[in-house]
Design an enzyme around this catalytic site. Structure first.
Site, PDB file in Angstrom:
ATOM      1  N   TRP A  11       0.809  -1.221   0.000  1.00  0.00           N
ATOM      2  CA  TRP A  11       0.000   0.000   0.000  1.00  0.00           C
ATOM      3  C   TRP A  11       0.840   1.268   0.000  1.00  0.00           C
ATOM      4  O   TRP A  11       0.308   2.362  -0.199  1.00  0.00           O
ATOM      5  CB  TRP A  11      -0.924   0.012   1.218  1.00  0.00           C
ATOM      6  CG  TRP A  11      -1.943  -1.077   1.249  1.00  0.00           C
ATOM      7  CD1 TRP A  11      -2.132  -2.070   0.310  1.00  0.00           C
ATOM      8  CD2 TRP A  11      -2.918  -1.305   2.272  1.00  0.00           C
ATOM      9  NE1 TRP A  11      -3.157  -2.893   0.690  1.00  0.00           N
ATOM     10  CE2 TRP A  11      -3.671  -2.451   1.893  1.00  0.00           C
ATOM     11  CE3 TRP A  11      -3.234  -0.659   3.462  1.00  0.00           C
ATOM     12  CZ2 TRP A  11      -4.703  -2.945   2.675  1.00  0.00           C
ATOM     13  CZ3 TRP A  11      -4.269  -1.157   4.240  1.00  0.00           C
ATOM     14  CH2 TRP A  11      -4.991  -2.285   3.853  1.00  0.00           C
ATOM     15  N   LYS A  12       2.134   1.132   0.269  1.00  0.00           N
ATOM     16  CA  LYS A  12       3.034   2.291   0.357  1.00  0.00           C
ATOM     17  C   LYS A  12       2.476   3.307   1.366  1.00  0.00           C
ATOM     18  O   LYS A  12       1.877   2.901   2.363  1.00  0.00           O
ATOM     19  CB  LYS A  12       3.276   2.887  -1.032  1.00  0.00           C
ATOM     20  CG  LYS A  12       3.772   1.823  -2.028  1.00  0.00           C
ATOM     21  CD  LYS A  12       4.265   2.395  -3.326  1.00  0.00           C
ATOM     22  CE  LYS A  12       4.752   1.270  -4.234  1.00  0.00           C
ATOM     23  NZ  LYS A  12       5.351   1.787  -5.483  1.00  0.00           N
ATOM     24  N   HIS A 100      13.079  -2.328  -0.791  1.00  0.00           N
ATOM     25  CA  HIS A 100      12.260  -1.786  -1.879  1.00  0.00           C
ATOM     26  C   HIS A 100      13.014  -0.648  -2.552  1.00  0.00           C
ATOM     27  O   HIS A 100      13.753   0.101  -1.915  1.00  0.00           O
ATOM     28  CB  HIS A 100      10.914  -1.293  -1.338  1.00  0.00           C
ATOM     29  CG  HIS A 100       9.923  -0.987  -2.408  1.00  0.00           C
ATOM     30  ND1 HIS A 100       9.934   0.203  -3.116  1.00  0.00           N
ATOM     31  CD2 HIS A 100       8.890  -1.718  -2.914  1.00  0.00           C
ATOM     32  CE1 HIS A 100       8.953   0.181  -4.008  1.00  0.00           C
ATOM     33  NE2 HIS A 100       8.307  -0.965  -3.907  1.00  0.00           N
ATOM     34  N   GLU A 172      11.728  -6.189  -9.086  1.00  0.00           N
ATOM     35  CA  GLU A 172      10.943  -4.999  -9.427  1.00  0.00           C
ATOM     36  C   GLU A 172      11.806  -4.038 -10.244  1.00  0.00           C
ATOM     37  O   GLU A 172      12.580  -3.272  -9.692  1.00  0.00           O
ATOM     38  CB  GLU A 172      10.415  -4.319  -8.165  1.00  0.00           C
ATOM     39  CG  GLU A 172      11.395  -4.240  -7.002  1.00  0.00           C
ATOM     40  CD  GLU A 172      11.116  -3.071  -6.073  1.00  0.00           C
ATOM     41  OE1 GLU A 172       9.977  -2.599  -6.015  1.00  0.00           O
ATOM     42  OE2 GLU A 172      12.078  -2.601  -5.437  1.00  0.00           O
ATOM     43  N   GLY A 239       1.457  -2.808  -6.405  1.00  0.00           N
ATOM     44  CA  GLY A 239       1.405  -1.469  -5.837  1.00  0.00           C
ATOM     45  C   GLY A 239       0.023  -0.865  -5.943  1.00  0.00           C
ATOM     46  O   GLY A 239      -0.886  -1.194  -5.191  1.00  0.00           O
TER      47      GLY A 239
END
Length: 261
Positions: A11-12, A100, A172, A239
Site C-alpha cells: 500500500w506504500k 524496496h 521490481e 502497488g
C-alpha cells in the site's frame, strides 16, 4: 516443485487506519475463502494501520495475512523513527518488505543494509520479501541480468542456506514501478530465472526450487495471468492495484487459477 503463488499488496504511504479496515473488508468480501487454498494473499499497510488490520483479521478469522513495509536491523534502542522486527511479530505480521527501490533511492539503503534487515526479519520469524531491480539505463545497456544477480548476492550476504530458504525475492524493475510500464512476461521470466539459478549457487538447487520469486512493477488484473504463467514467476508485489479491493481480489483469483469471483 510446485510453488504456491503469492500476491502481496504494497500500500506504500496510503490509507489511514479507517480506510485500511474498509479495504481489508472489501478484499475479504470479494475473495472467498476457497481461493486461499491455491494462492497466498497478503497486504502490506503503513505501520499505523497494522493494529487495525490485525484486529479485523483475527476477529473475522480471515485467511488474508499482512506485513510491514520495512524494519530496522536493530531489535531496540535509540533509533528514533525505526520499527523493530519484534514489534512487527507481536502485531502478528507474517511478512516484511526489505530493500524496496523507494527505500534504496530515497533513503540510500544499500545491499549490506538490506541483508542485515533480512536477517533481522528472520530472527523474529518474519518472511522478508527481498526486493531487487534495475534502473532503465541498466536495462537499455543490456546489463539487467548481471545487475540483478549482483544485487541479489549483496542483499542475501551473510545468510545461511537455511535462512535463504525462508525468504521471498521480488524482482521490481525500477523503471516499471508506478509508471504504467510493465516488463513483458518474457523479460520478467528472464530475470526471475537468473535469480533462481543464483539462489541455487548461494544455497542449493533444492532450496532455489522452493523459494518464491515475485514480479513487481505496474502489476494489475490485466497482466498478472501472463506473468504468473512463466515458469519462474510465482506471484506479484502489487502497488497501485492493491488499493482497489475488487481489482486486488480479481488479481489474486487469477493467480489462483480462477474462476473469477
Amino acid at each position: 516443485m510446485s510453488r504456491k503463488p503469492l500476491i502481496a499488496g504494497n500500500w506504500k504511504m496510503n490509507l489511514n487506519h479507517f480506510e485500511a479496515i474498509a479495504l481489508v473488508q472489501k478484499i475479504a468480501f470479494s475473495l472467498p475463502d476457497k481461493y486461499y487454498d491455491k494462492v497466498d494473499v497478503t497486504v502490506i499497510p503503513p505501520f499505523t494501520d497494522l493494529r487495525s488490520v490485525q484486529t479485523l483479521v483475527d476477529g473475522d478469522k480471515l485467511r488474508l495475512t499482512y506485513g510491514g513495509q520495512d524494519l530496522s536491523q536493530h531489535d531496540s534502542g535509540a533509533y528514533t523513527g525505526d520499527i523493530s522486527g519484534a514489534f512487527l511479530a507481536k502485531l502478528g505480521c507474517s511478512f516484511v518488505v526489505v530493500g524496496h527501490s523507494e527505500r534504496r533511492t530515497y533513503h540510500n539503503e544499500d545491499d549490506a543494509l538490506v541483508a542485515a534487515k533480512a536477517a533481522a526479519a528472520l530472527k523474529h520469524d518474519l518472511t522478508p520479501i527481498v526486493c531487487i531491480g534495475e534502473h532503465l539505463d541498466v536495462r537499455e545497456a543490456g546489463n539487467h541480468v548481471a545487475h540483478n544477480v549482483e544485487q541479489l548476492r549483496g542483499s542475501l550476504s551473510g545468510l545461511s542456506a537455511e535462512q535463504i530458504s525462508k525468504v521471498v525475492i521480488a524482482y521490481e524493475p525500477v523503471w516499471a514501478i508506478g509508471t504504467g510500464r510493465v516488463a513483458g512476461a518474457a523479460d520478467a521470466q528472464e530475470v526471475c530465472a537468473a535469480i533462481r539459478s543464483e539462489l541455487g549457487s548461494l544455497a542449493s538447487p533444492q532450496i532455489a526450487d522452493a523459494v518464491r520469486v515475485l514480479y513487481g512493477g505496474s502489476v494489475n488484473a490485466k497482466n498478472i495471468g501472463e506473468l504468473i504463467a512463466q515458469a519462474d514467476v510465482d506471484g506479484g508485489l502489487v502497488g497501485g492495484a492493491s488499493l482497489d479491493g475488487e481489482q486486488f481480489a480479481t488479481l489474486a483469483a487469477i493467480a489462483a487459477g480462477g474462476p473469477l469471483p
